[in-house]
Design a protein around this motif. Structure first.
Motif, PDB file in Angstrom:
ATOM      1  N   PRO A   1      48.904  32.218  -0.335  1.00  0.00           N
ATOM      2  CA  PRO A   1      47.577  33.163  -0.606  1.00  0.00           C
ATOM      3  C   PRO A   1      47.936  34.635  -0.035  1.00  0.00           C
ATOM      4  O   PRO A   1      48.095  34.702   1.058  1.00  0.00           O
ATOM      5  N   TYR A   2      47.524  35.652  -0.910  1.00  0.00           N
ATOM      6  CA  TYR A   2      47.692  37.132  -0.651  1.00  0.00           C
ATOM      7  C   TYR A   2      46.306  37.908  -0.828  1.00  0.00           C
ATOM      8  O   TYR A   2      45.930  37.649  -2.073  1.00  0.00           O
ATOM      9  N   PHE A   3      45.718  38.521   0.065  1.00  0.00           N
ATOM     10  CA  PHE A   3      44.605  39.156  -0.241  1.00  0.00           C
ATOM     11  C   PHE A   3      44.616  40.528   0.649  1.00  0.00           C
ATOM     12  O   PHE A   3      44.796  40.354   2.058  1.00  0.00           O
ATOM     13  N   LYS A   4      44.596  41.660   0.373  1.00  0.00           N
ATOM     14  CA  LYS A   4      44.434  42.836   1.079  1.00  0.00           C
ATOM     15  C   LYS A   4      43.623  43.840   0.205  1.00  0.00           C
ATOM     16  O   LYS A   4      43.305  43.799  -0.579  1.00  0.00           O
ATOM     17  N   THR A   5      42.930  44.811   1.130  1.00  0.00           N
ATOM     18  CA  THR A   5      42.388  46.139   0.511  1.00  0.00           C
ATOM     19  C   THR A   5      43.327  47.008   0.069  1.00  0.00           C
ATOM     20  O   THR A   5      44.566  46.843   0.811  1.00  0.00           O
ATOM     21  N   ALA A   6      42.998  47.936  -0.383  1.00  0.00           N
ATOM     22  CA  ALA A   6      44.090  48.975  -0.844  1.00  0.00           C
ATOM     23  C   ALA A   6      44.590  49.773   0.613  1.00  0.00           C
ATOM     24  O   ALA A   6      45.714  50.016   0.719  1.00  0.00           O
ATOM     25  N   LYS A   7      43.571  50.080   1.332  1.00  0.00           N
ATOM     26  CA  LYS A   7      44.056  50.636   2.477  1.00  0.00           C
ATOM     27  C   LYS A   7      45.065  49.721   3.377  1.00  0.00           C
ATOM     28  O   LYS A   7      46.039  50.099   3.877  1.00  0.00           O
ATOM     29  N   GLN A   8      44.889  48.496   3.717  1.00  0.00           N
ATOM     30  CA  GLN A   8      45.460  47.675   4.156  1.00  0.00           C
ATOM     31  C   GLN A   8      47.010  47.586   3.463  1.00  0.00           C
ATOM     32  O   GLN A   8      48.037  47.577   4.288  1.00  0.00           O
ATOM     33  N   TYR A   9      47.008  47.495   2.166  1.00  0.00           N
ATOM     34  CA  TYR A   9      48.389  47.479   1.666  1.00  0.00           C
ATOM     35  C   TYR A   9      49.232  48.464   1.841  1.00  0.00           C
ATOM     36  O   TYR A   9      50.355  48.527   2.024  1.00  0.00           O
ATOM     37  N   ILE A  10      48.523  49.741   1.557  1.00  0.00           N
ATOM     38  CA  ILE A  10      49.223  51.035   1.760  1.00  0.00           C
ATOM     39  C   ILE A  10      49.648  51.245   3.042  1.00  0.00           C
ATOM     40  O   ILE A  10      50.859  51.640   3.406  1.00  0.00           O
ATOM     41  N   GLU A  11      49.076  50.754   4.173  1.00  0.00           N
ATOM     42  CA  GLU A  11      49.320  50.801   5.644  1.00  0.00           C
ATOM     43  C   GLU A  11      50.596  50.138   5.824  1.00  0.00           C
ATOM     44  O   GLU A  11      51.405  50.259   6.439  1.00  0.00           O
ATOM     45  N   GLY A  12      50.517  49.002   4.933  1.00  0.00           N
ATOM     46  CA  GLY A  12      51.782  47.601   5.217  1.00  0.00           C
ATOM     47  C   GLY A  12      53.104  48.391   4.672  1.00  0.00           C
ATOM     48  O   GLY A  12      54.158  48.335   5.132  1.00  0.00           O
ATOM     49  N   VAL A  13      52.882  49.091   3.495  1.00  0.00           N
ATOM     50  CA  VAL A  13      53.859  49.712   2.869  1.00  0.00           C
ATOM     51  C   VAL A  13      54.568  50.972   3.849  1.00  0.00           C
ATOM     52  O   VAL A  13      55.743  50.904   4.041  1.00  0.00           O
ATOM     53  N   GLY A  14      53.567  51.553   4.523  1.00  0.00           N
ATOM     54  CA  GLY A  14      54.113  52.620   5.358  1.00  0.00           C
ATOM     55  C   GLY A  14      54.721  52.088   6.761  1.00  0.00           C
ATOM     56  O   GLY A  14      55.516  52.779   7.329  1.00  0.00           O
ATOM     57  N   SER A  15      54.551  50.851   6.953  1.00  0.00           N
ATOM     58  CA  SER A  15      54.980  50.389   8.310  1.00  0.00           C
ATOM     59  C   SER A  15      56.259  49.495   8.305  1.00  0.00           C
ATOM     60  O   SER A  15      56.906  48.930   9.292  1.00  0.00           O
ATOM     61  N   ARG A  16      56.720  49.247   6.900  1.00  0.00           N
ATOM     62  CA  ARG A  16      57.713  48.512   6.935  1.00  0.00           C
ATOM     63  C   ARG A  16      59.007  49.568   6.447  1.00  0.00           C
ATOM     64  O   ARG A  16      58.698  50.697   6.225  1.00  0.00           O
TER      65      ARG A  16
END
Length: 150
Positions: free
Chosen positions: A73-88
């Protein structure tokens, strides 16, 4: 007698006022162009480049993301998702394949749903992106996703 009065009363209302105007429900070409712009120039480009400033422009601040990745299962807020994109490491910098396409866009009034396929790294994501027309612009308010094994 009562039934006749009820039927007469109901027929006194114009039926067209009770149903949505079908003309208004047709896809507005300008709206579709604007949504394609958000997807291609903010969503796809932001993901590909790892550019969180560009990516954030596509999302409503309180957007939510749901789905599963390989059954997890996957659940994130937009903020969490965007931060994740920036950290990879971005697909652009990784040199790995990135192929993103719009499969379909359906628009009714101020809402729209886009079906997308995004292939990156070793993933084959299918996304359903919900848009809402907010303050004069189309914004992503919800994203659902799943990874499909080839």
């Amino acid at each position: 007698m009562k039934l006749s009065l009820i039927i007469a009363w109901l027929l006194s209302f114009p039926l067209s006022s009770l149903a949505q105007n079908l003309k208004d429900m047709k896809t507005n070409q300008t709206s579709e162009t604007e949504i394609r712009n958000v997807i291609e120039n903010y969503y796809f480009k932001g993901i590909y480049e790892g550019n969180t400033d560009i990516l954030a422009k596509a999302f409503y601040k309180d957007a939510l993301l749901f789905g599963d990745v390989n059954g997890v299962p996957y659940f994130k807020t937009a903020k969490q998702y965007i931060e994740g994109v920036g950290s990879r490491v971005s697909p652009e910098k990784s040199g790995k394949e990135f192929n993103a396409v719009i499969i379909s866009i359906d628009i009714i009034n101020s809402i729209a749903v886009a079906k997308l396929n995004v292939r990156m790294y070793d993933f084959n994501y299918y996304n359903f992106i919900t848009f809402n027309y907010i303050d004069g612009q189309w914004m992503i308010v919800n994203k659902t996703l799943t990874n499909v094994q080839p």
